[in-house]
Design a protein around this motif. Structure first.
Motif, PDB file in Angstrom:
ATOM      1  N   LEU A  53       0.839  -1.198   0.000  1.00 18.02           N
ATOM      2  CA  LEU A  53       0.000   0.000   0.000  1.00 18.02           C
ATOM      3  C   LEU A  53       0.878   1.254   0.000  1.00 18.02           C
ATOM      4  N   PHE A  54       1.962   1.208   0.763  1.00 16.91           N
ATOM      5  CA  PHE A  54       2.916   2.323   0.774  1.00 16.91           C
ATOM      6  C   PHE A  54       3.501   2.522  -0.628  1.00 16.91           C
ATOM      7  N   ASP A  55       3.883   1.421  -1.267  1.00 11.87           N
ATOM      8  CA  ASP A  55       4.415   1.512  -2.626  1.00 11.87           C
ATOM      9  C   ASP A  55       3.400   2.151  -3.567  1.00 11.87           C
ATOM     10  N   LEU A  56       2.140   1.769  -3.408  1.00 14.88           N
ATOM     11  CA  LEU A  56       1.087   2.250  -4.299  1.00 14.88           C
ATOM     12  C   LEU A  56       0.843   3.748  -4.148  1.00 14.88           C
ATOM     13  N   PHE A  57       0.788   4.215  -2.902  1.00 15.29           N
ATOM     14  CA  PHE A  57       0.375   5.595  -2.662  1.00 15.29           C
ATOM     15  C   PHE A  57       1.527   6.579  -2.449  1.00 15.29           C
ATOM     16  N   SER A  60       4.560   5.782  -5.937  1.00 16.77           N
ATOM     17  CA  SER A  60       3.967   5.950  -7.272  1.00 16.77           C
ATOM     18  C   SER A  60       4.417   4.872  -8.257  1.00 16.77           C
ATOM     19  N   VAL A  61       4.081   3.630  -7.969  1.00 11.65           N
ATOM     20  CA  VAL A  61       4.405   2.530  -8.874  1.00 11.65           C
ATOM     21  C   VAL A  61       3.611   2.680 -10.170  1.00 11.65           C
ATOM     22  N   VAL A  67      -0.399  -4.122  -8.425  1.00 13.60           N
ATOM     23  CA  VAL A  67      -0.151  -4.027  -6.983  1.00 13.60           C
ATOM     24  C   VAL A  67      -1.426  -4.341  -6.215  1.00 13.60           C
ATOM     25  N   VAL A  68      -2.568  -3.851  -6.697  1.00 17.01           N
ATOM     26  CA  VAL A  68      -3.844  -4.165  -6.050  1.00 17.01           C
ATOM     27  C   VAL A  68      -4.084  -5.674  -6.065  1.00 17.01           C
ATOM     28  N   GLU A  69      -3.811  -6.311  -7.189  1.00 14.68           N
ATOM     29  CA  GLU A  69      -3.950  -7.766  -7.292  1.00 14.68           C
ATOM     30  C   GLU A  69      -3.098  -8.467  -6.241  1.00 14.68           C
ATOM     31  N   ASP A 146     -15.062  -4.172  -9.626  1.00 15.76           N
ATOM     32  CA  ASP A 146     -14.479  -2.935 -10.134  1.00 15.76           C
ATOM     33  C   ASP A 146     -13.490  -2.413  -9.106  1.00 15.76           C
ATOM     34  N   ILE A 147     -12.409  -1.806  -9.576  1.00 13.57           N
ATOM     35  CA  ILE A 147     -11.361  -1.283  -8.700  1.00 13.57           C
ATOM     36  C   ILE A 147     -11.358   0.234  -8.750  1.00 13.57           C
ATOM     37  N   ASP A 148     -11.424   0.860  -7.586  1.00  8.41           N
ATOM     38  CA  ASP A 148     -11.312   2.315  -7.498  1.00  8.41           C
ATOM     39  C   ASP A 148     -10.144   2.630  -6.566  1.00  8.41           C
ATOM     40  N   ILE A 149      -9.087   3.229  -7.127  1.00 12.67           N
ATOM     41  CA  ILE A 149      -7.918   3.610  -6.334  1.00 12.67           C
ATOM     42  C   ILE A 149      -8.028   5.085  -5.985  1.00 12.67           C
ATOM     43  N   ASP A 150      -8.154   5.382  -4.702  1.00 13.50           N
ATOM     44  CA  ASP A 150      -8.298   6.758  -4.222  1.00 13.50           C
ATOM     45  C   ASP A 150      -6.935   7.255  -3.754  1.00 13.50           C
ATOM     46  N   TYR A 151      -6.221   7.955  -4.636  1.00 14.20           N
ATOM     47  CA  TYR A 151      -4.869   8.396  -4.311  1.00 14.20           C
ATOM     48  C   TYR A 151      -4.867   9.491  -3.249  1.00 14.20           C
ATOM     49  N   LEU A 152      -5.884  10.327  -3.232  1.00 13.65           N
ATOM     50  CA  LEU A 152      -5.942  11.398  -2.227  1.00 13.65           C
ATOM     51  C   LEU A 152      -6.284  10.838  -0.848  1.00 13.65           C
TER      52      LEU A 152
END
Length: 211
Positions: A53-57, A60-61, A67-69, A146-152
């Motif tokens: 999760l740290f890598d994702l947010f 910025s991978v 990564v979600v998978e 469905d996947i929703d990635i909330d970067y904020l």
């Protein structure tokens, strides 16, 4: 995790209902379909979830859906080992039922649960199960989110879009009827990582400093 146990009961009931169409629902699933990198981890799985999760947010991978998978597969495996079967390790050398099956009962078994991206960048959670009553049958249920990635907000939300048995779509009314007769508040409160909403069929996971 009680939700996984409920899921297992659900797919078993559906499989029994579809037993007359064994030739249609029967499908082989092999160990090669599993996410090998996740099953070979020997670290604390929920700590790895937070790292990813740290890598994702933060870092910025570029392969954010990949990564979600991986994150969901880590949560699935951790949930199985912590709440259903601590010995589960189908890619290991152990040959017992406890190692090779998530659940193995007289009337049915569940051998694999894993997540995989489809070509539309949706997350499909596969549940492979079967029965050896009368004749052997193994089938697979696919739950597509469905996947929703909330970067904020540093979070991920999965929303159930559809589900099927061996590529045959099933009605959402079946799930509605099942959960309408269960104590969903209790089930939701027992999810150890993230937040489950069985009314909206969503699962949210947020980055935090602690696993």
């Amino acid at each position: 995790m009680k939700i996984i146990k409920i899921l297992i009961v659900t797919v078993v009931v559906l499989a029994v209902l579809g037993f007359i169409g064994v030739g249609v629902i029967n499908v082989d699933v092999i160990e090669d379909d599993l996410p090998t990198n996740v099953y070979e981890e020997d670290a604390n799985l929920l700590s790895l979830v937070n790292t990813r999760l740290f890598d994702l947010f933060v870092t910025s991978v570029t392969n954010e859906y990949g990564v979600v998978e991986e994150i969901v597969n880590l949560v699935i495996l951790d949930s199985i080992r912590e709440n259903i079967n601590s010995e589960y390790n189908p890619l290991g050398d152990c040959e017992t039922n406890e190692c090779n099956f998530i659940v193995y009962e007289d009337n049915y078994y569940v051998n694999y649960i894993w997540a995989e991206l489809n070509e539309d960048d949706q997350l499909v959670i596969h549940v492979s199960l079967g029965s050896e009553i009368l004749i052997g049958v193994n089938t697979i249920f696919d739950f597509t989110f469905d996947i929703d990635i909330d970067y904020l907000g540093f979070g991920i939300e999965l929303t159930l879009d559809s589900y099927s048995i061996n590529n045959m779509d099933l009605s959402m009314n079946i799930l509605d009827n099942i959960f309408n007769n269960l104590d969903t508040d209790q089930i939701e409160s027992e999810v150890s990582k993230g937040e489950l909403d069985l009314e909206e069929y969503t699962y949210t996971l947020s980055f935090s400093l602690m696993p």
